[in-house]
Design a protein around this motif. Structure first.
Motif, PDB file in Angstrom:
ATOM      1  N   TYR A  57       1.770  -5.256   0.407  1.00 56.77           N
ATOM      2  CA  TYR A  57       2.946  -5.759  -0.306  1.00 56.77           C
ATOM      3  C   TYR A  57       2.554  -6.429  -1.628  1.00 56.77           C
ATOM      4  O   TYR A  57       3.317  -6.429  -2.586  1.00 56.77           O
ATOM      5  N   THR A  58       1.345  -6.999  -1.673  1.00 54.31           N
ATOM      6  CA  THR A  58       0.909  -7.697  -2.890  1.00 54.31           C
ATOM      7  C   THR A  58      -0.062  -6.849  -3.717  1.00 54.31           C
ATOM      8  O   THR A  58      -0.645  -7.340  -4.679  1.00 54.31           O
ATOM      9  N   ALA A  59      -0.251  -5.584  -3.338  1.00 58.69           N
ATOM     10  CA  ALA A  59      -1.208  -4.745  -4.073  1.00 58.69           C
ATOM     11  C   ALA A  59      -0.686  -4.431  -5.476  1.00 58.69           C
ATOM     12  O   ALA A  59       0.514  -4.545  -5.753  1.00 58.69           O
ATOM     13  N   LEU A  60      -1.609  -4.016  -6.333  1.00 59.74           N
ATOM     14  CA  LEU A  60      -1.252  -3.562  -7.676  1.00 59.74           C
ATOM     15  C   LEU A  60      -0.175  -2.488  -7.563  1.00 59.74           C
ATOM     16  O   LEU A  60      -0.316  -1.561  -6.761  1.00 59.74           O
ATOM     17  N   PRO A  61       0.924  -2.562  -8.336  1.00 59.60           N
ATOM     18  CA  PRO A  61       1.944  -1.507  -8.237  1.00 59.60           C
ATOM     19  C   PRO A  61       1.360  -0.140  -8.616  1.00 59.60           C
ATOM     20  O   PRO A  61       0.491  -0.059  -9.487  1.00 59.60           O
ATOM     21  N   TYR A  62       1.834   0.910  -7.958  1.00 54.68           N
ATOM     22  CA  TYR A  62       1.241   2.247  -8.136  1.00 54.68           C
ATOM     23  C   TYR A  62       1.244   2.696  -9.592  1.00 54.68           C
ATOM     24  O   TYR A  62       0.343   3.404 -10.035  1.00 54.68           O
ATOM     25  N   HIS A  63       2.255   2.267 -10.362  1.00 56.66           N
ATOM     26  CA  HIS A  63       2.327   2.752 -11.751  1.00 56.66           C
ATOM     27  C   HIS A  63       1.421   1.962 -12.695  1.00 56.66           C
ATOM     28  O   HIS A  63       1.406   2.197 -13.891  1.00 56.66           O
ATOM     29  N   LYS A  64       0.676   1.002 -12.104  1.00 59.46           N
ATOM     30  CA  LYS A  64      -0.325   0.311 -12.922  1.00 59.46           C
ATOM     31  C   LYS A  64      -1.735   0.742 -12.539  1.00 59.46           C
ATOM     32  O   LYS A  64      -2.706   0.252 -13.097  1.00 59.46           O
TER      33      LYS A  64
ATOM     34  N   SER B  26       2.254  -2.435  14.273  1.00 59.09           N
ATOM     35  CA  SER B  26       0.996  -1.853  13.826  1.00 59.09           C
ATOM     36  C   SER B  26       1.241  -0.513  13.127  1.00 59.09           C
ATOM     37  O   SER B  26       0.678  -0.232  12.066  1.00 59.09           O
ATOM     38  N   ALA B  27       2.105   0.301  13.728  1.00 59.23           N
ATOM     39  CA  ALA B  27       2.427   1.597  13.118  1.00 59.23           C
ATOM     40  C   ALA B  27       3.234   1.411  11.834  1.00 59.23           C
ATOM     41  O   ALA B  27       3.020   2.104  10.841  1.00 59.23           O
ATOM     42  N   PHE B  28       4.173   0.454  11.848  1.00 58.81           N
ATOM     43  CA  PHE B  28       4.960   0.175  10.637  1.00 58.81           C
ATOM     44  C   PHE B  28       4.042  -0.194   9.485  1.00 58.81           C
ATOM     45  O   PHE B  28       4.146   0.336   8.383  1.00 58.81           O
ATOM     46  N   ALA B  29       3.136  -1.137   9.743  1.00 58.03           N
ATOM     47  CA  ALA B  29       2.236  -1.586   8.690  1.00 58.03           C
ATOM     48  C   ALA B  29       1.336  -0.426   8.264  1.00 58.03           C
ATOM     49  O   ALA B  29       0.980  -0.305   7.092  1.00 58.03           O
ATOM     50  N   GLY B  30       0.983   0.453   9.215  1.00 55.50           N
ATOM     51  CA  GLY B  30       0.155   1.620   8.895  1.00 55.50           C
ATOM     52  C   GLY B  30       0.849   2.550   7.923  1.00 55.50           C
ATOM     53  O   GLY B  30       0.244   3.071   6.987  1.00 55.50           O
ATOM     54  N   ILE B  31       2.157   2.740   8.127  1.00 53.51           N
ATOM     55  CA  ILE B  31       2.917   3.595   7.216  1.00 53.51           C
ATOM     56  C   ILE B  31       2.928   2.965   5.820  1.00 53.51           C
ATOM     57  O   ILE B  31       2.785   3.639   4.810  1.00 53.51           O
TER      58      ILE B  31
ATOM     59  N   PRO C 224       7.926   1.193  -3.731  1.00 53.79           N
ATOM     60  CA  PRO C 224       9.171   0.739  -3.088  1.00 53.79           C
ATOM     61  C   PRO C 224       9.316   1.152  -1.627  1.00 53.79           C
ATOM     62  O   PRO C 224      10.008   0.481  -0.881  1.00 53.79           O
ATOM     63  N   ILE C 225       8.684   2.250  -1.211  1.00 57.04           N
ATOM     64  CA  ILE C 225       8.842   2.669   0.189  1.00 57.04           C
ATOM     65  C   ILE C 225       7.872   1.900   1.095  1.00 57.04           C
ATOM     66  O   ILE C 225       8.260   1.357   2.129  1.00 57.04           O
ATOM     67  N   SER C 226       6.613   1.809   0.689  1.00 58.18           N
ATOM     68  CA  SER C 226       5.651   1.035   1.489  1.00 58.18           C
ATOM     69  C   SER C 226       6.110  -0.415   1.648  1.00 58.18           C
ATOM     70  O   SER C 226       5.911  -1.020   2.706  1.00 58.18           O
ATOM     71  N   ASP C 227       6.715  -0.964   0.580  1.00 59.35           N
ATOM     72  CA  ASP C 227       7.161  -2.364   0.630  1.00 59.35           C
ATOM     73  C   ASP C 227       8.063  -2.627   1.836  1.00 59.35           C
ATOM     74  O   ASP C 227       7.955  -3.660   2.504  1.00 59.35           O
ATOM     75  N   ILE C 228       8.973  -1.694   2.092  1.00 62.61           N
ATOM     76  CA  ILE C 228       9.946  -1.889   3.178  1.00 62.61           C
ATOM     77  C   ILE C 228       9.220  -1.977   4.522  1.00 62.61           C
ATOM     78  O   ILE C 228       9.510  -2.838   5.347  1.00 62.61           O
TER      79      ILE C 228
END
Length: 467
Positions: A251-258, A314-319, A277-281
């Motif tokens: 959730y706190t990782a560098l945004p993909y477009h950066k 665990s699976a949610f966070a994995g996605i 935006p999808i991983s964030d959810i």
């Protein structure tokens, strides 16, 4: 007059653009020409969601034989470890295979916290067996070993380092077809049943490193909460810390477009792309479940609701992290587990010193999120609030310490070792720990804030004692 009006309209539009909402729906920075981000930089402009199919339900493991039959599998490799091979999860899988007439061989020599050597033994077994499908029953160690075995048996002429992430390996993209792999997770932590990543200790350098490719993700994950009843409480706690850090880091990782470079071909877009935006959810939802259920799952082995919820988290966070990635807690954890001296985790039945992955990850989390908070303070405060912190009066500038305190409180409540010093490290080890973190570019580059060697030293030092 006409020209003046046009200039005014252009000016207003510019102003509007500046004030515009930056969310993905309203900002047009998400639909730029390939290879060029809005500012003409060379960062990525797209992200991809790659996830294994997953099936969840109490008792769902007994369907595995039918799944293999439906795939037409004739010769199956069942992978597990020595502990689990004596426990109900493996017995249930075997019964299902026998009942459905599936011919299989068992490999139970998986090492908990695998090494390059233990991977190679499994690969050798897989090559000899000429299997047409794989079933992995266990935690992340088993699932990751099985992914590697499937990969190298499908690409028999490759050198082991070909697919290992750079800078240690060559990081080649996988272009061979793999065999189906069904993953049956028995811990609630790694989320490995949903991801295209396999992690191991590279013994020559004493660091953990990985193979990351969408091609190796399981075909199907069977998430059966009944398996969680066989976990000792320390395993529940440590694997739960892995879920916690997967959620917080992605959730706190560098945004993909950066993230740079922008891949010239989609096959070279990494599995770990940066927050999106999808991983964030998925990450935020996993975090809510951890906040609500982790303590209950650790304290009461019979709390099926709490343990089932953690299994799903665990699976949610994995996605989420499987597509966004993790950053510093994981990057720094690899040398922490790789350089272990004599520490043997309680309740892990192993014959070698071992810092469980989830523990090695969570011990640096208070220091790490104090360090990264200045980049996305609002996300750090939001996660602190989910973990139970009172953020009503918190200032943005305090986001890091507020989240760090919430994490420390959780760790103290669960009786976690007091920092790296408690698992056998001292100040004298910091240079080696930093040196082991430097090759972890696959993840450290995804931290929202770049870090120098001095920064890393300071983070390890701050993690020596937690309370």
């Amino acid at each position: 007059a006409m020209a003046a009006a046009r200039a005014r309209v252009a000016h207003l539009l510019k102003q509007l653009q500046r004030a515009a909402c930056q969310c993905p729906t309203h900002s047009h920075t998400y639909s730029q020409a390939p290879g060029l981000s809005p500012s003409g930089k060379t960062t990525d402009y797209a992200f991809e969601m790659a996830v294994s199919n997953i099936r969840y339900g109490a008792g769902v493991t007994k369907e595995v034989g039918m799944d293999l039959q439906n795939m037409g599998a004739k010769n199956v490799c069942l992978m597990t470890d020595k502990n689990l091979s004596q426990l109900p999860p493996v017995r249930i899988v075997m019964d299902s295979l026998v009942k459905n007439g599936i011919n299989f061989k068992v490999y139970d020599n998986v090492r908990v916290e695998p090494t390059d050597r233990s991977f190679m033994e499994a690969i050798e077994f897989a090559k000899k067996g000429a299997f047409d499908a794989y079933v992995a029953v266990g935690g992340g160690s088993t699932m990751d070993t099985c992914k590697a075995a499937n990969l190298y048996a499908s690409s028999p002429h490759s050198d082991f380092l070909d697919y290992v992430s750079a800078p240690i390996g060559k990081g080649k993209p996988v272009s061979v077809p793999l065999k189906p792999l069904i993953a049956v997770p028995t811990t609630s932590g790694t989320g490995s049943e949903t991801t295209g990543v396999a992690i191991f200790d590279y013994e020559p350098l004493k660091v953990k490193i990985g193979i990351g490719s969408r091609a190796i993700k399981p075909t199907l994950g069977l998430i059966d909460p009944l398996h969680t009843l066989h976990m000792p409480d320390q395993v529940v706690a440590n694997s739960g810390f892995d879920v916690l850090c997967h959620a917080l880091e992605s959730y706190t990782a560098l945004p993909y477009h950066k993230r740079s470079p922008c891949p010239s071909n989609p096959i070279s877009r990494p599995a770990y792309q940066g927050s999106n935006p999808i991983s964030d959810i998925w990450a935020v939802h996993a975090l809510r479940i951890v906040a609500k259920y982790l303590k209950r799952a650790v304290r009461n082995p019979d709390d099926l609701e709490a343990r089932s919820s953690m299994h799903l988290a665990s699976a949610f966070a994995g996605i989420g992290f499987g597509n966004a990635g993790v950053h510093l807690c994981h990057g720094m954890s690899y040398p922490i587990s790789g350089l272990v001296k004599t520490y043997k985790a309680k309740e892990y039945n192993v014959d070698h010193p071992l810092v469980p992955h989830g523990l090695s990850v969570v011990l640096t989390s208070p220091a790490v999120f104090t360090f990264t908070a200045q980049m996305f303070p609002e996300r750090h405060l939001e996660t602190a609030e989910i973990l139970g912190a009172d953020t009503r009066t918190a200032r943005m500038a305090d986001a890091g310490p507020v989240l760090a305190d919430a994490l420390r409180k959780l760790l103290l409540d669960l009786d976690v070792d007091d920092g790296l010093a408690a698992i056998g490290y001292s100040k004298a080890d910091i240079p080696a720990l930093v040196k082991g973190t430097l090759p972890q570019e696959r993840v450290t580059k995804l931290a929202p804030r770049p870090q120098s060697e001095e920064d890393l030293s300071a983070l390890f030092e701050a993690s020596m004692k937690l309370y």
